[in-house]
Design a protein around this motif. Structure first.
Motif, PDB file in Angstrom:
ATOM      1  N   ALA A   1       0.854  -1.184   0.000  1.00 56.12           N
ATOM      2  CA  ALA A   1       0.000   0.000   0.000  1.00 56.12           C
ATOM      3  C   ALA A   1       0.890   1.234   0.000  1.00 56.12           C
ATOM      4  O   ALA A   1       2.000   1.223   0.549  1.00 56.12           O
ATOM      5  CB  ALA A   1      -0.897   0.001   1.233  1.00 56.12           C
ATOM      6  N   ALA A   2       0.403   2.287  -0.652  1.00 49.32           N
ATOM      7  CA  ALA A   2       1.134   3.557  -0.668  1.00 49.32           C
ATOM      8  C   ALA A   2       0.140   4.675  -0.948  1.00 49.32           C
ATOM      9  O   ALA A   2      -0.845   4.472  -1.658  1.00 49.32           O
ATOM     10  CB  ALA A   2       2.222   3.546  -1.736  1.00 49.32           C
ATOM     11  N   GLU A   3       0.387   5.830  -0.362  1.00 53.26           N
ATOM     12  CA  GLU A   3      -0.405   7.015  -0.673  1.00 53.26           C
ATOM     13  C   GLU A   3       0.553   8.110  -1.099  1.00 53.26           C
ATOM     14  O   GLU A   3       1.516   8.404  -0.398  1.00 53.26           O
ATOM     15  CB  GLU A   3      -1.229   7.477   0.525  1.00 53.26           C
ATOM     16  CG  GLU A   3      -2.129   8.648   0.155  1.00 53.26           C
ATOM     17  CD  GLU A   3      -3.212   8.915   1.178  1.00 53.26           C
ATOM     18  OE1 GLU A   3      -3.815   9.988   1.096  1.00 53.26           O
ATOM     19  OE2 GLU A   3      -3.455   8.055   2.039  1.00 53.26           O
ATOM     20  N   LEU A   4       0.277   8.683  -2.268  1.00 49.49           N
ATOM     21  CA  LEU A   4       1.129   9.739  -2.809  1.00 49.49           C
ATOM     22  C   LEU A   4       0.349  11.039  -2.855  1.00 49.49           C
ATOM     23  O   LEU A   4      -0.690  11.134  -3.504  1.00 49.49           O
ATOM     24  CB  LEU A   4       1.580   9.392  -4.234  1.00 49.49           C
ATOM     25  CG  LEU A   4       2.758   8.441  -4.397  1.00 49.49           C
ATOM     26  CD1 LEU A   4       2.410   7.050  -3.946  1.00 49.49           C
ATOM     27  CD2 LEU A   4       3.222   8.441  -5.822  1.00 49.49           C
ATOM     28  N   ALA A   5       0.870  12.030  -2.171  1.00 47.18           N
ATOM     29  CA  ALA A   5       0.317  13.375  -2.247  1.00 47.18           C
ATOM     30  C   ALA A   5       0.708  13.962  -3.600  1.00 47.18           C
ATOM     31  O   ALA A   5       1.587  13.419  -4.291  1.00 47.18           O
ATOM     32  CB  ALA A   5       0.868  14.227  -1.106  1.00 47.18           C
ATOM     33  N   PRO A   6       0.079  15.061  -4.005  1.00 47.46           N
ATOM     34  CA  PRO A   6       0.472  15.682  -5.273  1.00 47.46           C
ATOM     35  C   PRO A   6       1.983  15.939  -5.331  1.00 47.46           C
ATOM     36  O   PRO A   6       2.567  16.446  -4.368  1.00 47.46           O
ATOM     37  CB  PRO A   6      -0.318  16.992  -5.270  1.00 47.46           C
ATOM     38  CG  PRO A   6      -1.542  16.671  -4.473  1.00 47.46           C
ATOM     39  CD  PRO A   6      -1.048  15.756  -3.373  1.00 47.46           C
ATOM     40  N   GLY A   7       2.598  15.512  -6.429  1.00 47.03           N
ATOM     41  CA  GLY A   7       4.032  15.708  -6.627  1.00 47.03           C
ATOM     42  C   GLY A   7       4.921  14.646  -6.003  1.00 47.03           C
ATOM     43  O   GLY A   7       6.113  14.610  -6.275  1.00 47.03           O
ATOM     44  N   GLU A   8       4.376  13.763  -5.189  1.00 44.43           N
ATOM     45  CA  GLU A   8       5.193  12.732  -4.549  1.00 44.43           C
ATOM     46  C   GLU A   8       5.408  11.542  -5.478  1.00 44.43           C
ATOM     47  O   GLU A   8       4.597  11.275  -6.352  1.00 44.43           O
ATOM     48  CB  GLU A   8       4.540  12.221  -3.262  1.00 44.43           C
ATOM     49  CG  GLU A   8       4.683  13.159  -2.098  1.00 44.43           C
ATOM     50  CD  GLU A   8       4.215  12.526  -0.797  1.00 44.43           C
ATOM     51  OE1 GLU A   8       4.848  12.806   0.228  1.00 44.43           O
ATOM     52  OE2 GLU A   8       3.221  11.769  -0.801  1.00 44.43           O
ATOM     53  N   ARG A   9       6.506  10.830  -5.241  1.00 47.30           N
ATOM     54  CA  ARG A   9       6.799   9.622  -5.999  1.00 47.30           C
ATOM     55  C   ARG A   9       7.131   8.495  -5.028  1.00 47.30           C
ATOM     56  O   ARG A   9       7.467   8.739  -3.868  1.00 47.30           O
ATOM     57  CB  ARG A   9       7.936   9.857  -6.994  1.00 47.30           C
ATOM     58  CG  ARG A   9       9.272  10.108  -6.367  1.00 47.30           C
ATOM     59  CD  ARG A   9      10.350  10.343  -7.433  1.00 47.30           C
ATOM     60  NE  ARG A   9      11.611  10.666  -6.819  1.00 47.30           N
ATOM     61  CZ  ARG A   9      12.025  11.880  -6.527  1.00 47.30           C
ATOM     62  NH1 ARG A   9      11.277  12.925  -6.800  1.00 47.30           N
ATOM     63  NH2 ARG A   9      13.200  12.068  -5.966  1.00 47.30           N
ATOM     64  N   ALA A  10       7.033   7.276  -5.531  1.00 44.76           N
ATOM     65  CA  ALA A  10       7.332   6.098  -4.717  1.00 44.76           C
ATOM     66  C   ALA A  10       7.837   4.986  -5.618  1.00 44.76           C
ATOM     67  O   ALA A  10       7.536   4.946  -6.815  1.00 44.76           O
ATOM     68  CB  ALA A  10       6.079   5.634  -3.972  1.00 44.76           C
ATOM     69  N   VAL A  11       8.599   4.085  -5.030  1.00 46.02           N
ATOM     70  CA  VAL A  11       9.054   2.882  -5.715  1.00 46.02           C
ATOM     71  C   VAL A  11       8.171   1.742  -5.205  1.00 46.02           C
ATOM     72  O   VAL A  11       8.222   1.398  -4.032  1.00 46.02           O
ATOM     73  CB  VAL A  11      10.550   2.598  -5.432  1.00 46.02           C
ATOM     74  CG1 VAL A  11      10.979   1.322  -6.130  1.00 46.02           C
ATOM     75  CG2 VAL A  11      11.410   3.778  -5.841  1.00 46.02           C
ATOM     76  N   LEU A  12       7.337   1.206  -6.104  1.00 44.50           N
ATOM     77  CA  LEU A  12       6.392   0.164  -5.719  1.00 44.50           C
ATOM     78  C   LEU A  12       6.893  -1.209  -6.170  1.00 44.50           C
ATOM     79  O   LEU A  12       7.186  -1.408  -7.345  1.00 44.50           O
ATOM     80  CB  LEU A  12       5.022   0.443  -6.349  1.00 44.50           C
ATOM     81  CG  LEU A  12       4.361   1.762  -5.947  1.00 44.50           C
ATOM     82  CD1 LEU A  12       3.035   1.930  -6.689  1.00 44.50           C
ATOM     83  CD2 LEU A  12       4.149   1.829  -4.447  1.00 44.50           C
ATOM     84  N   PRO A  13       6.972  -2.163  -5.237  1.00 39.23           N
ATOM     85  CA  PRO A  13       7.405  -3.516  -5.595  1.00 39.23           C
ATOM     86  C   PRO A  13       6.283  -4.290  -6.263  1.00 39.23           C
ATOM     87  O   PRO A  13       5.099  -4.039  -6.023  1.00 39.23           O
ATOM     88  CB  PRO A  13       7.746  -4.130  -4.235  1.00 39.23           C
ATOM     89  CG  PRO A  13       6.872  -3.400  -3.266  1.00 39.23           C
ATOM     90  CD  PRO A  13       6.712  -2.004  -3.805  1.00 39.23           C
ATOM     91  N   THR A  14       6.665  -5.232  -7.129  1.00 36.30           N
ATOM     92  CA  THR A  14       5.670  -6.056  -7.829  1.00 36.30           C
ATOM     93  C   THR A  14       5.627  -7.496  -7.321  1.00 36.30           C
ATOM     94  O   THR A  14       4.730  -8.245  -7.691  1.00 36.30           O
ATOM     95  CB  THR A  14       5.947  -6.095  -9.343  1.00 36.30           C
ATOM     96  OG1 THR A  14       7.201  -6.748  -9.563  1.00 36.30           O
ATOM     97  CG2 THR A  14       5.943  -4.697  -9.934  1.00 36.30           C
ATOM     98  N   GLY A  15       6.625  -7.896  -6.537  1.00 37.03           N
ATOM     99  CA  GLY A  15       6.634  -9.253  -5.998  1.00 37.03           C
ATOM    100  C   GLY A  15       7.080 -10.319  -6.979  1.00 37.03           C
ATOM    101  O   GLY A  15       6.923 -11.503  -6.709  1.00 37.03           O
TER     102      GLY A  15
END
Length: 176
Positions: free
Chosen positions: A40-54
């Motif tokens: 799970a991840a929540e991104l505010a405007p302008g934020e980025r994240a590295v999401l794993p796919t498993g």
């Protein structure tokens, strides 16, 4: 032998999380297989994240996989991939991860485990040998790039002369 009559390419895949489904194609004829996130991840405007796919894969030599953004996420939520497309080389054996960014100026976007976040396209790639020369052969396009072929009216002023010698009328959409 046509592309339709070729058997599918076998790609070895390892699930790093047993609950993760094997990537699959949503519709017949789709070029990309859906990748999901495991976190799970929540991104505010302008934020980025590295999401794993498993998942991790082993591609045959001469192939690469390209992680492409999902157009629905872009249209509905303003989600893009920072390094689109991401390249998975044949020798890489680590987990496939997707770098997403929320480009919506006002709304946050939330991801839950199992959400489709990208698509994986596997393609045959050429290995090249670069040969240095003093001059490159000519072409119709030459060195023109970054808009030299036209096709889009930028918002800059009343008119401009392109590097190809044509005059383009550029519409000032703000002043209409």
């Amino acid at each position: 032998m046509s592309a339709r009559s070729r058997p599918p390419l076998d790609v070895l895949i390892r699930r790093l999380d047993e609950s993760v489904p094997i990537p699959s194609y949503g519709q017949p004829g789709d070029a990309g297989a859906d990748l999901i996130t495991t976190e799970a991840a929540e991104l505010a405007p302008g934020e980025r994240a590295v999401l794993p796919t498993g998942v991790s894969i082993a591609l045959p030599e001469g192939y690469a996989a390209f992680v492409h953004p999902r157009s629905g996420l872009a249209a509905r939520c303003g989600v893009a991939m920072v390094n689109a497309p991401g390249t998975i080389d044949a020798g890489y054996r680590g987990e496939i991860k997707v770098i997403v960014v929320n480009l919506d100026p006002r709304e946050s976007v939330r991801f839950e485990p199992g959400d489709r976040i990208a698509q994986l396209v596997v393609q045959q790639v050429e290995r090249v040998r670069f040969q240095e020369v003093a001059e490159l052969p000519g072409s119709v396009r030459g060195a023109g790039g970054f808009g030299s072929t036209g096709g889009h009216a930028a918002v800059v002023g009343p008119s401009a002369t392109a590097s190809n010698g044509y005059t383009s009328v550029i519409v000032d959409r703000e002043g209409q």
